[in-house]
Design an enzyme around this catalytic site. Structure first.
Site, PDB file in Angstrom:
ATOM      1  N   LYS A  54       0.615  -1.206  -0.060  1.00 42.78           N
ATOM      2  CA  LYS A  54      -0.029   0.006  -0.070  1.00 42.78           C
ATOM      3  C   LYS A  54       0.789   0.964  -0.055  1.00 42.78           C
ATOM      4  CE  LYS A  54      -3.718  -2.768   2.013  1.00 42.78           C
ATOM      5  NZ  LYS A  54      -4.574  -2.886   3.224  1.00 42.78           N
ATOM      6  N   GLN A  98      -4.441  -1.711   9.581  1.00 39.79           N
ATOM      7  CA  GLN A  98      -4.450  -3.215   8.929  1.00 39.79           C
ATOM      8  C   GLN A  98      -4.829  -4.041   9.796  1.00 39.79           C
ATOM      9  OE1 GLN A  98      -3.554  -3.578   5.801  1.00 39.79           O
ATOM     10  NE2 GLN A  98      -4.046  -5.764   5.902  1.00 39.79           N
ATOM     11  N   ASP A 121     -10.926   2.938   4.470  1.00 38.55           N
ATOM     12  CA  ASP A 121     -11.253   1.352   4.170  1.00 38.55           C
ATOM     13  C   ASP A 121     -12.647   1.059   4.611  1.00 38.55           C
ATOM     14  OD1 ASP A 121      -9.603  -0.714   3.688  1.00 38.55           O
ATOM     15  OD2 ASP A 121      -8.488  -0.516   5.568  1.00 38.55           O
TER      16      ASP A 121
END
Ligand code: GUN
Length: 292
Positions: A54, A98, A121
């Site tokens: 990422k 994450q 996200d």
């Protein structure tokens, strides 16, 4: 029949080029360069690899990335304090925590700490709640399901009115994918480990999204002729002929399914590259919202 292959690498690359172009325009217009903060807690090798990919994508597209790595025994307070600090930092437009977090941490409380307009996200309970409700738009949609729908749309697959079957009900893929399909007027069935007569249910699917994490579980004989098959699985399978002794396969038996389906995504090179591309797209949008 041989299915059309939906090439995620090509489609993801196009999304990335579009994002890079918009970033360039923003910077040329004197706006701050978009920034993404990544939060990695602990030492899971897979999570560290994803976060690195990422950050690499950010660098390629002209987005700043701010990496934060906390030890596996970080406290709830430490993680929440970091996320709050990032939520207040004007250089940070998007925050990515994450997942999964180490099991002693309360994931929902951490996600709730992310400023809504930085939730690239789409996992903040309010964004997910909005996704589940009619007439309410989430600010951001989770990246992998967003990528699945984007692939279907780019391939020209009709979603409205289709029978869609989602295999798996995870918070990260299955459930949000099902909510997106419902929002696009597909008649949607979610299957899981207790589903009875699974092959028969799958045979009804005009659109199948497989996200169960079981190597090649879906057989060609389960696929409705002409169906669109989106394979989210990334599983390693022993293969003595492969250089590393294994190869990556999806949740669908590709060789069998491609003879029956109308469209299919390969593994690797299908959904995989889309997750990061959609994260970049969400990060750009976050920056555009915050610096109009
Ligand atoms: N873990 C597996 N997939 C994802 C994802 O898309 N986002 C985050 N934050 N964690 C993940």
């Amino acid at each position: 029949m041989t299915a059309k292959i939906i090439d995620g690498k090509v489609i993801a690359q196009k999304v990335r080029e579009e994002v890079a172009e918009e970033v360039k325009k923003m910077v040329e217009a004197g706006k701050p360069r978009p920034g993404l903060a990544t939060v990695l807690v602990g030492d899971r090798v897979d999570s560290a690899t994803y976060v690195r990919s990422k950050q690499k994508a950010c660098a390629e597209l002209g987005i700043e990335s701010y990496g934060h790595h906390l030890p596996a025994d970080a406290s709830q307070q430490e993680v929440e304090d970091l996320v709050k600090r990032l939520s207040d930092d004007p250089k940070v437009n998007g925050i990515l925590v994450q997942l999964p977090l180490p099991s002693h941490l309360n994931e929902e409380r951490v996600l709730q700490t992310i400023a809504l307009e930085k939730d690239v996200d789409g996992f903040h309970p309010i964004n997910i709640g909005r996704l589940a409700q009619k007439g309410r738009e989430p600010l951001f949609v989770p990246c992998t399901p967003y990528g699945c729908i984007y692939l279907l749309e780019q391939a020209g697959v009709q979603i409205e009115g289709a029978n869609a079957v989602v295999l798996g009900r995870s918070n990260i893929v299955g459930m949000p994918a099902a909510l997106l399909l419902i929002g696009k007027n597909a008649t949607t069935t979610v299957c899981h480990s207790r589903t009875r007569d699974l092959p028969d249910v799958v045979r009804q699917a005009d659109i199948l999204i497989a996200a169960i994490g079981k190597a090649e579980m879906v057989r060609g004989s389960w696929i409705k002729p002409g169906a669109a098959v989106i394979d989210v699985g990334i599983n390693s399978k022993e293969d003595p002929t492969a250089p590393k002794g294994y190869r990556l396969v999806g949740d669908v038996n590709f060789e069998e399914a491609k003879e029956v389906a109308g469209w299919i995504t390969p593994v690797p090179g299908g959904v995989g590259p889309m997750t990061i591309a959609m994260l970049m797209k969400n990060t750009l949008r976050a920056a555009q919202i915050q610096n109009p």
